[in-house]
Design a protein around this motif. Structure first.
Motif, PDB file in Angstrom:
ATOM      1  N   SER A   7      -7.072   5.162   8.798  1.00  0.00           N
ATOM      2  CA  SER A   7      -5.532   5.199   8.680  1.00  0.00           C
ATOM      3  C   SER A   7      -4.977   6.081   8.036  1.00  0.00           C
ATOM      4  CB  SER A   7      -5.207   3.639   8.351  1.00  0.00           C
ATOM      5  OG  SER A   7      -5.656   3.561   6.982  1.00  0.00           O
ATOM      6  N   SER A   8      -5.724   6.910   7.076  1.00  0.00           N
ATOM      7  CA  SER A   8      -4.991   7.768   6.320  1.00  0.00           C
ATOM      8  C   SER A   8      -4.361   8.944   6.646  1.00  0.00           C
ATOM      9  CB  SER A   8      -5.896   8.342   5.204  1.00  0.00           C
ATOM     10  OG  SER A   8      -6.761   8.949   5.567  1.00  0.00           O
ATOM     11  N   ARG A   9      -3.357   9.448   6.153  1.00  0.00           N
ATOM     12  CA  ARG A   9      -2.638  10.482   6.775  1.00  0.00           C
ATOM     13  C   ARG A   9      -3.405  11.856   6.917  1.00  0.00           C
ATOM     14  NH1 ARG A   9       3.138  11.409   4.248  1.00  0.00           N
ATOM     15  NH2 ARG A   9       3.126  12.788   5.943  1.00  0.00           N
ATOM     16  N   ILE A  10      -4.367  11.896   6.092  1.00  0.00           N
ATOM     17  CA  ILE A  10      -5.099  13.218   6.268  1.00  0.00           C
ATOM     18  C   ILE A  10      -6.073  13.095   7.468  1.00  0.00           C
ATOM     19  CG2 ILE A  10      -4.969  14.165   3.960  1.00  0.00           C
ATOM     20  CD1 ILE A  10      -7.852  12.875   3.341  1.00  0.00           C
ATOM     21  N   ALA A  11      -6.344  11.955   7.838  1.00  0.00           N
ATOM     22  CA  ALA A  11      -7.439  11.700   9.040  1.00  0.00           C
ATOM     23  C   ALA A  11      -6.520  11.484  10.381  1.00  0.00           C
ATOM     24  CB  ALA A  11      -8.016  10.647   8.781  1.00  0.00           C
TER      25      ALA A  11
END
Ligand code: NAP
Ligand code: MG
Length: 491
Positions: free
Chosen positions: A395-399
């Motif tokens: 869920s992280s923004r970088i992913a």
């Protein structure tokens, strides 16, 4: 997570020996101090009298001044394209149209070195890529579509293919000349005329192409090339004399364009952002896969819509793959794009570097572990170290968000179903890669992944005969191949 017991020998590459500088010469390059707009076969001054600078992102020095087109200039260009369409181009026998396109292809080959050097200077990409990838593909695109010009009835049997009219084409800065070729070659082969706008940071190879087109004797107004900012692009999109919009760029601008053309008769193709999964199974040839992962994300500084920016590694080979990736990025040469040994050149603009740095901070704040090469960066210009983030949450923004820089996120998986679900779980769907020894796995993944292109045991391979394009927020419509023709025809 299960850890592999295998000892991973540490690479010794690049330790204790350096490459001597091998700069490509720019002495053969002819550039003017100031470029006007290419309208109706002539270079004309912008109505506003305004010019902006294009700089070399590797040293922040100005290369040339470039005209800023406003709505009046866009109107002139569209009218020139319309006149050329009505009076000359649509009436010309297709075989004759093909000859002009072949001539453009051959002239590009003749000046390949000059185009490669200018592309590298204006945009920051390593000269070896501009020379070995961009420019040869540009010539190939023109050759390929030249061949179709008089064979359209075979491409669409039992139909009567007709051109659309005037195409407005707006392109980004990551592959400036190649994107121009992707747009212009099929449009002309199908009998359309063109108004093209390159990105503000990389206008020079398009303007050199305008000079080449002038020399090729292509009838006036068939190709018009106008420079400017986002407003210039918007003026093309909103001009009532445009029959077709072909846009490559960000998803945000793509959405604006789609709204702007809703309810009009304009045909649209949008090639937008991406967040590709590159997947390594434990049965893959690991060294080859690591090379492919490196190529997939660090090629062109990660300024690639289809960059393999999300790596998924099967758990049993995780340690081995990560160690090899870390060793390999240590050997990448980051610096002067004009040096023939450089692997990673300059980030295209300060704005893009700020954007990448913003994501490096977001990744760290989200708790991911950051690893960067220990290389030194040049004191001037816009540069970024090749970066790997491990310990990344789905869920992280970088992913999830497109970073468009040399930044790889790494996640793990155990089963095919798990990795398919994770790979598909983004708003994008442009491309993907699979590394495995098993053909059955490749077929299983390629059929279940929502991506326009899936590479198997290779990455970032392009060919004019192969269609390219995305699903979901990566856009719609296809460019390249036979499919690329239908985007410019009524059938
Ligand atoms: P961008 O900001 O969307 O700009 C693309 C082009 O649109 C530029 O020429 C830009 O002009 C122009 N533009 C800006 N605002 C506009 C507006 N309101 N109306 C019409 N035109 C407008 O994208 P970028 O940052 O240059 O390029 C990076 C993006 O392109 C990434 O998201 C990447 O994934 C995508 N891309 C996709 C593909 C593909 O085939 N799917 C290929 C390459 C790149 P200015 O330069 O003057 O702002
Ligand atoms: Mg520039």
């Amino acid at each position: 997570m299960s850890k592999s017991n295998k000892e991973v020998p540490k690479l010794k590459l690049n330790q204790g020996w350096n490459y001597a500088p091998a700069p490509e010469s720019a002495s053969h390059v002819k550039l003017k101090d100031k470029y006007d707009l290419f309208i109706g076969g002539q270079f004309v001054k912008p109505t506003s009298g305004k010019y902006f600078d294009t700089i070399n992102p590797a040293n922040e020095e100005k290369i040339a001044k470039v005209a800023e087109a406003n709505t009046a200039d866009v109107d002139k260009a569209v009218k020139a394209a319309r006149t050329a369409y009505d009076k000359v181009w649509k009436k010309m026998p297709p075989k004759e149209r093909g000859k002009y396109i072949y001539r453009i292809a051959r002239l590009i080959q003749e000046r390949a070195r000059e185009f490669a050097v200018i592309e590298s200077m204006d945009g920051g990409k390593p000269i070896k890529e501009a020379r070995d990838v961009d420019v040869p593909l540009v010539a190939n695109h023109f050759f390929y579509y030249a061949g179709w010009a008089d064979k359209l009835q075979y491409a669409f049997p039992n139909r009567i293919p007709q051109p659309l009219g005037v195409a407005g084409q707006i392109i980004p800065w990551n592959f400036p000349l190649l994107m121009a070729a992707w747009k212009i070659a099929p449009a002309l082969a199908c009998g359309n005329t063109v108004v093209l706008k390159p990105a503000e940071t990389t206008p020079l190879t398009a303007l050199k192409l305008a000079e080449l087109i002038q020399e090729s004797g292509l009838p006036e107004g068939v190709v018009n090339i106008i420079t400017g900012f986002g407003e210039t692009g918007a003026a093309i999109v909103n001009h009532p004399g445009i029959d077709k919009i072909a846009f490559t760029g960000s998803t945000d601008v793509g959405k604006i364009i789609q709204k702007a053309v809703a309810g009009t008769n304009k045909k649209v193709t949008l090639e937008l952002g991406g967040k590709a999964a590159n997947i390594i199974f434990d049965d893959a040839p690991i060294d080859q896969a690591v090379e492919g992962i490196i190529n997939g994300i660090y090629f062109n500084q990660g300024h690639v819509c289809c960059a393999g920016s999300r790596l998924f590694v099967q758990e049993s080979v995780y340690e081995e793959v990560i160690q090899k990736l870390k060793d390999r990025i240590e050997t990448l040469i980051v610096g002067d794009p004009m040096d023939k040994n450089t692997d990673i050149g300059a980030i295209n603009s300060r704005q893009q570097l700020d954007n990448i740095n913003k994501y490096l901070k977001i990744g760290a704040d989200e708790g991911a572990e950051m690893y960067q090469s220990s290389c030194n960066l040049p004191g001037k210009g816009f540069f970024c170290k090749p970066t790997i983030f491990t310990n990344v949450a789905q869920s992280s923004r970088i992913a999830q968000e497109e970073i468009f820089g040399p930044v790889l996120t790494v996640q793990t998986f155990r089963t095919d179903d798990e990795v398919i679900e994770k790979a598909n779980n983004t708003p994008f769907g442009l491309s993907a890669g699979v590394w495995t020894d098993k053909g059955s796995k490749i077929f299983n993944l390629t059929t279940k992944m929502r991506a326009g292109v899936v590479w198997a045991n290779t990455y970032n391979k392009f060919d004019p005969t192969a269609p390219f394009g995305g699903y979901k927020e990566s856009g719609f419509g296809r460019e390249g191949g036979l499919h690329g023709l239908s985007a410019y025809l009524k059938v």
